[in-house]
Design a protein around this motif. Structure first.
Motif, mmCIF file in Angstrom:
data_model
loop_
_atom_site.group_PDB
_atom_site.id
_atom_site.type_symbol
_atom_site.label_atom_id
_atom_site.label_comp_id
_atom_site.label_asym_id
_atom_site.label_seq_id
_atom_site.Cartn_x
_atom_site.Cartn_y
_atom_site.Cartn_z
ATOM 1 N N ILE A 186 -24.203 -11.482 -11.757
ATOM 2 C CA ILE A 186 -23.528 -11.942 -13.202
ATOM 3 C C ILE A 186 -24.527 -12.088 -14.225
ATOM 4 N N GLU A 187 -24.133 -11.823 -15.266
ATOM 5 C CA GLU A 187 -25.115 -12.243 -16.504
ATOM 6 C C GLU A 187 -24.742 -13.892 -16.672
ATOM 7 N N TYR A 188 -25.885 -14.753 -16.780
ATOM 8 C CA TYR A 188 -25.935 -16.261 -16.754
ATOM 9 C C TYR A 188 -27.027 -16.731 -17.255
ATOM 10 N N SER A 189 -26.704 -17.552 -18.363
ATOM 11 C CA SER A 189 -27.882 -18.482 -18.871
ATOM 12 C C SER A 189 -27.445 -19.515 -19.838
ATOM 13 N N LEU A 190 -28.165 -20.256 -20.286
ATOM 14 C CA LEU A 190 -27.693 -21.274 -21.273
ATOM 15 C C LEU A 190 -26.826 -20.785 -22.627
ATOM 16 N N ILE A 191 -27.200 -19.438 -22.621
ATOM 17 C CA ILE A 191 -26.204 -18.877 -23.799
ATOM 18 C C ILE A 191 -25.157 -17.968 -23.239
ATOM 19 N N GLN A 192 -25.068 -18.060 -21.968
ATOM 20 C CA GLN A 192 -23.935 -16.966 -21.640
ATOM 21 C C GLN A 192 -23.502 -17.974 -20.423
ATOM 22 N N ARG A 193 -22.360 -18.715 -20.426
ATOM 23 C CA ARG A 193 -22.022 -19.419 -19.355
ATOM 24 C C ARG A 193 -20.536 -19.218 -18.977
ATOM 25 N N ALA A 194 -20.007 -18.019 -19.206
ATOM 26 C CA ALA A 194 -18.678 -17.721 -19.142
ATOM 27 C C ALA A 194 -18.347 -17.724 -17.767
ATOM 28 N N GLY A 195 -19.332 -17.491 -16.692
ATOM 29 C CA GLY A 195 -19.399 -17.413 -15.415
ATOM 30 C C GLY A 195 -18.995 -18.806 -14.477
ATOM 31 N N GLU A 196 -19.031 -19.884 -15.402
ATOM 32 C CA GLU A 196 -18.634 -21.084 -14.800
ATOM 33 C C GLU A 196 -17.181 -21.086 -14.697
ATOM 34 N N ARG A 197 -16.412 -20.327 -15.577
ATOM 35 C CA ARG A 197 -14.802 -20.525 -15.552
ATOM 36 C C ARG A 197 -14.349 -19.907 -14.204
ATOM 37 N N GLU A 198 -14.500 -18.838 -13.687
ATOM 38 C CA GLU A 198 -13.997 -18.344 -12.484
ATOM 39 C C GLU A 198 -15.106 -17.669 -11.676
ATOM 40 N N LEU A 199 -16.127 -16.742 -12.136
ATOM 41 C CA LEU A 199 -16.926 -16.403 -11.201
ATOM 42 C C LEU A 199 -17.829 -16.886 -10.312
ATOM 43 N N ILE A 200 -18.431 -18.034 -10.669
ATOM 44 C CA ILE A 200 -19.291 -18.861 -9.943
ATOM 45 C C ILE A 200 -18.630 -19.732 -8.764
ATOM 46 N N PRO A 201 -17.428 -20.595 -9.388
ATOM 47 C CA PRO A 201 -16.610 -21.163 -8.382
ATOM 48 C C PRO A 201 -15.990 -20.198 -7.398
ATOM 49 N N MET A 202 -15.497 -18.778 -7.688
ATOM 50 C CA MET A 202 -14.892 -18.085 -6.881
ATOM 51 C C MET A 202 -16.134 -17.615 -5.617
ATOM 52 N N ALA A 203 -17.383 -17.193 -6.082
ATOM 53 C CA ALA A 203 -18.483 -16.797 -5.376
ATOM 54 C C ALA A 203 -18.795 -18.445 -4.563
ATOM 55 N N ARG A 204 -18.651 -19.272 -4.894
ATOM 56 C CA ARG A 204 -19.047 -20.517 -3.819
ATOM 57 C C ARG A 204 -17.843 -20.492 -2.715
ATOM 58 N N GLU A 205 -16.512 -20.257 -3.105
ATOM 59 C CA GLU A 205 -15.689 -20.263 -2.059
ATOM 60 C C GLU A 205 -15.414 -19.231 -1.394
ATOM 61 N N MET A 206 -15.727 -17.810 -1.651
ATOM 62 C CA MET A 206 -15.631 -16.834 -0.988
ATOM 63 C C MET A 206 -17.013 -16.347 -0.267
#
Length: 354
Positions: A186-206
């Motif tokens: 995913i795109e992820y940086s200090l200026i693009q943190r949208a992944g913290e909403r769903e994508l990163i938590p989903m990845a850790r769970e799955m």
């Protein structure tokens, strides 16, 4: 705590060992208006591997195929010791509807193209590159599993897709005994943190290892952009072409430049570069396995590798987090708040699973 490229991490719920920083090969070749010529790309490859790096990222269409072809040449003597990740779905032939997309025909044709370009018998990690909203997930998963059973692909993964689709695919793969997804790019940086909403938590769970691209926001967080670049009007040189590209992607904004200012301040305090600080922040997120670095020169790569040695204080991390913070939105903001907690836990103290 300092890391090294040979401080390997497991990728998702697999036993595959990868370096904590991946080398992005989208800069191998200059067909897109910037990047490294063959000899310079070879220096980047050699420097990364000599430091113990083993995780290299490309795609079938990066620099019109030059990226994979150069890697095929560079990896001729040490292919087995490297983890080569490539991707499919992007259009390979303009005008041919079946040369792009997630469907089975393009999946198999793209993999055969990558195998030829990479000069290899197998791909270590294959990503679905871009979600196409048309191909049934069962078709994707079965096609990926067939390639794994044939030995042409060892592990499968996904990139640039909705979290609910990725989690649905993982559940289907588990239930049907198909090859599971092991990584999420995913795109992820200090200026693009949208992944913290769903994508990163989903990845850790799955059980998916998160592999962020553009951890420096397309270069914005390195401090080389100014308010004049917000208009995106510069043209001509390789550098200005890259700036225009980043502007078109929406990376150069007043907000992103404000975050870059905080990164620059903290870098000055630590005697580090802005690039090292921005990359280290992403690297140290517990949900992240290996950010991808896309250097164009050996000097840039040397600087990027210095991020492995960055150790933040609690206050510095707090300032960076605050500078790039986003509104998590509903329901995440509500569920993290005191109201929801009191309704589900009352006055009890309950420790969450790590």
């Amino acid at each position: 705590m300092s890391l090294t490229l040979d401080t390997y991490r497991l990728l998702g719920r697999s036993g595959l060992r990868v370096s904590p920083l991946a080398l992005g090969a989208a800069t191998f070749g200059n067909e897109w208006g910037w990047g490294a010529e063959r000899d310079e790309a070879r220096k980047l490859f050699d420097l990364y591997v000599e430091r113990g790096g083993n995780f290299i990222d490309t795609a079938v269409t990066y620099t019109d195929g030059s990226s994979e072809r150069l890697l095929g040449e560079f990896t001729r003597d040490n292919r087995e010791s490297l983890v080569l990740a490539t991707k499919y779905t992007t259009l390979r032939r303009p005008g041919d509807p079946n040369s792009g997309g997630s469907h089975r025909k393009n999946l198999f044709a793209s993999v055969e193209t990558s195998l030829r370009q990479l000069n290899t018998d197998y791909i270590d990690l294959l990503y679905l590159h871009v979600w196409d909203f048309t191909t049934p997930v069962e078709e994707i998963l079965r096609g990926m599993d067939d390639l794994v059973r044939q030995g042409k692909v060892l592990y499968v993964a996904i990139s640039n897709a909705p979290a609910w689709q990725a989690s649905r695919m993982q559940a289907i793969a588990d239930l049907r005994g198909w090859s599971p997804l092991v990584a999420l790019q995913i795109e992820y940086s200090l200026i693009q943190r949208a992944g913290e909403r769903e994508l990163i938590p989903m990845a850790r769970e799955m059980g998916l290892g998160v592999v962020p691209y553009s951890p420096m926001g397309g270069g914005v967080l390195t401090g080389k952009y100014s308010r004049d670049d917000v208009t995106g009007t510069s043209t001509g040189s390789e550098e200005s072409t890259r700036k225009s590209f980043n502007h078109a992607l929406g990376w150069v904004t007043e907000r992103s430049l404000a975050v870059a200012d905080v990164v620059k301040e903290i870098a000055a305090e630590m005697g580090r570069t802005s690039a090292q600080v921005a990359l280290a922040w992403t690297l140290r997120n517990p949900g992240v396995t290996a950010p991808i670095i896309g250097a164009r020169t050996p000097a840039q790569l040397e600087d990027n590798l210095g991020a492995l040695e960055v150790d933040f204080s609690a206050s510095q991390l707090a300032r960076l987090d605050e500078a790039g913070a986003i509104d998590l939105g509903y329901p995440h903001g509500y569920l993290a708040g005191d109201s929801a907690r009191s309704q589900t836990q009352g006055d009890l103290t309950i420790e969450a699973r790590a």
